[in-house]
Design an enzyme around this catalytic site. Structure first.
Site: not given
Ligand SMILES: *Cc1c(COP(=O)(O)O)cnc(C)c1O
Length: 406
Positions: A101, A123, A390
């Site tokens: 993020k 948000e 992610s």
């Molecule tokens: C917010 C989040 C996601 C989902 O958001 P995308 O916009 O689909 O990437 C995925 N993995 C993590 C660790 C997150 O914090």
């Protein structure tokens, strides 16, 4: 050469079109009062994109503040355990504030500065985007207000405290299901009122144009690094990339620079929750329909009357009724495949990966890992699969502990 047999070649830089459409998806479905603000963002963003000074500054903050580049890591023991394709992790979990993020939050904060907007709103669901936004606002001296559903505030109390520590004001939202969707509505309401001095840092590849494009661009660095790193390590492109898909920002950023490499299979993984039954999941491509939600036309989980369905996932970050419009577009063209992972599988793989690799992945990322493991098992040992991890699972350990005790 672009050819009709390889349509993705033609698309990558021609979508969205000037009106923000990815084919029949995307667009700008917002109140009249926001049109000027969206046009301003689109215009300033186009300038910034071409401005070497902006790009250099962003690159510097991504390195010094966020910790880029992130490693491409060979998951050796997991690979041995599964006994199929070589599994690599793209380590977005190593970034400052714990997830991808921050790539987007940094880019948009610089854009807010460029537009001369001293106030930022955002948000947040699980709190990851709120924490990333609070961090960049503290860094750049911007006023920060984060909207969060009251239920999420309770579930993610530690993230609320983190945001407040970094100087953000967290406003609880009591409407509806009291989670992410209502938080977005509230943020939009604030934006309508304060649009002259306020920039809205949207947290995923969602919403009205130019957000899906802009958020994707800020995450493209994930795929760009991955490509360079796998070529350096293996001397060739991978056979498959796998990423989880909430709104779709980490996935599209990871996939984008591979769209033209049609030999690389691209797979997005949605949240199957307790199973594909109404109200029990958040897999938009399993029963979702075309509709409009919070600014864009895309696949949405809704009932016959167009009312948004309740959604469920063990991971708050994937628990949303709409998917980013660009994913719907590339799914139609058969360029991105979609699968889903269910809560119980996620719980197993969360533990497996922690045990075999010493890496605790976010529950969101674990959805991608569930599918990656299934795929790797079907592939040959000379094949390569890369999972985008992610985010890190520190935020999830308490929740998992409770679930495992049951
Ligand atoms: C917010 C989040 C996601 C989902 O958001 P995308 O916009 O689909 O990437 C995925 N993995 C993590 C660790 C997150 O914090």
């Amino acid at each position: 050469m672009p050819s009709a047999a390889d349509p993705s070649r033609l698309d990558r830089f021609t979508v969205p079109d000037a009106s923000g459409h990815f084919g029949r998806y995307g667009g700008v479905y917002v109140p009249e009062t926001l049109m000027t603000a969206l046009e301003e963002i689109a215009r300033v963003y186009e300038e910034a994109k071409k401005d070497p000074a902006f790009q250099n500054e962003l690159r510097r903050h991504l390195k010094e503040f966020a910790g880029r580049p992130t490693e491409l890591y060979f998951a050796e023991r997991l690979t041995k355990h599964i006994g199929g394709a070589k599994i690599y992790f793209k380590r977005e979990d190593l970034l400052h504030t714990g997830a991808h993020k921050i790539n987007n939050a940094l880019g948009q904060a610089l854009l807010a500065k460029r537009m001369g907007k001293p106030r930022v709103i955002a948000e947040t669901g699980a709190g990851q985007h709120g924490v990333a936004t609070a961090a960049v606002c503290a860094k750049f001296g911007l006023q920060c207000v984060v909207y969060m559903g009251a239920v999420d505030m309770e579930r993610q109390a530690l993230n609320v405290f983190r945001m407040r520590l970094m100087g953000a004001e967290v406003r609880g939202v009591e409407a509806g299901q009291r989670t992410l969707k209502e938080a977005i509505n509230e943020a939009m309401r604030d934006w309508v009122t304060n649009v002259r001095n306020t920039h809205y840092i949207l947290g995923s590849a969602l919403g009205a144009h130019p957000y899906p494009m802009m958020v994707r661009d800020f995450h493209r660095v994930i795929g760009q690094e991955t490509k360079e790193q796998i070529l350096a390590k293996e001397g060739r492109l991978p056979d498959e990339l796998v990423a989880c898909v909430g709104g779709g920002s980490n996935a599209i950023g990871f996939f984008f620079d591979f769209l033209e490499d049609t030999q690389v299979r691209l797979t997005g993984v949605e949240a199957g929750g307790r199973g594909i039954r109404r109200g029990d999941h958040a897999a938009r491509f399993e029963g979702g329909k075309l509709g409009v939600l919070q600014g864009a036309k895309t696949y949405i989980l809704q009932n016959e009357d167009g009312q948004i369905e309740l959604t469920h996932s063990v991971s708050a970050g994937l628990d949303y009724a709409a998917i980013g419009p660009e994913h719907a577009f590339y799914r139609d063209r058969n360029r991105i495949q979609f699968a889903y992972a269910c809560d119980d599988e996620v719980l197993d793989v969360f533990q497996l990966v922690s045990r075999t690799e010493g890496i605790i992945p976010a529950l969101e990322s674990t959805h991608a890992l569930v599918h990656a493991i299934k795929r790797a098992a079907e592939m040959r040992p000379d094949q390569i699969l890369i999972v985008n991890v992610s985010g890190r699972g520190d935020k999830d350990v308490q929740q998992v502990q409770k679930m495992l005790e049951k």
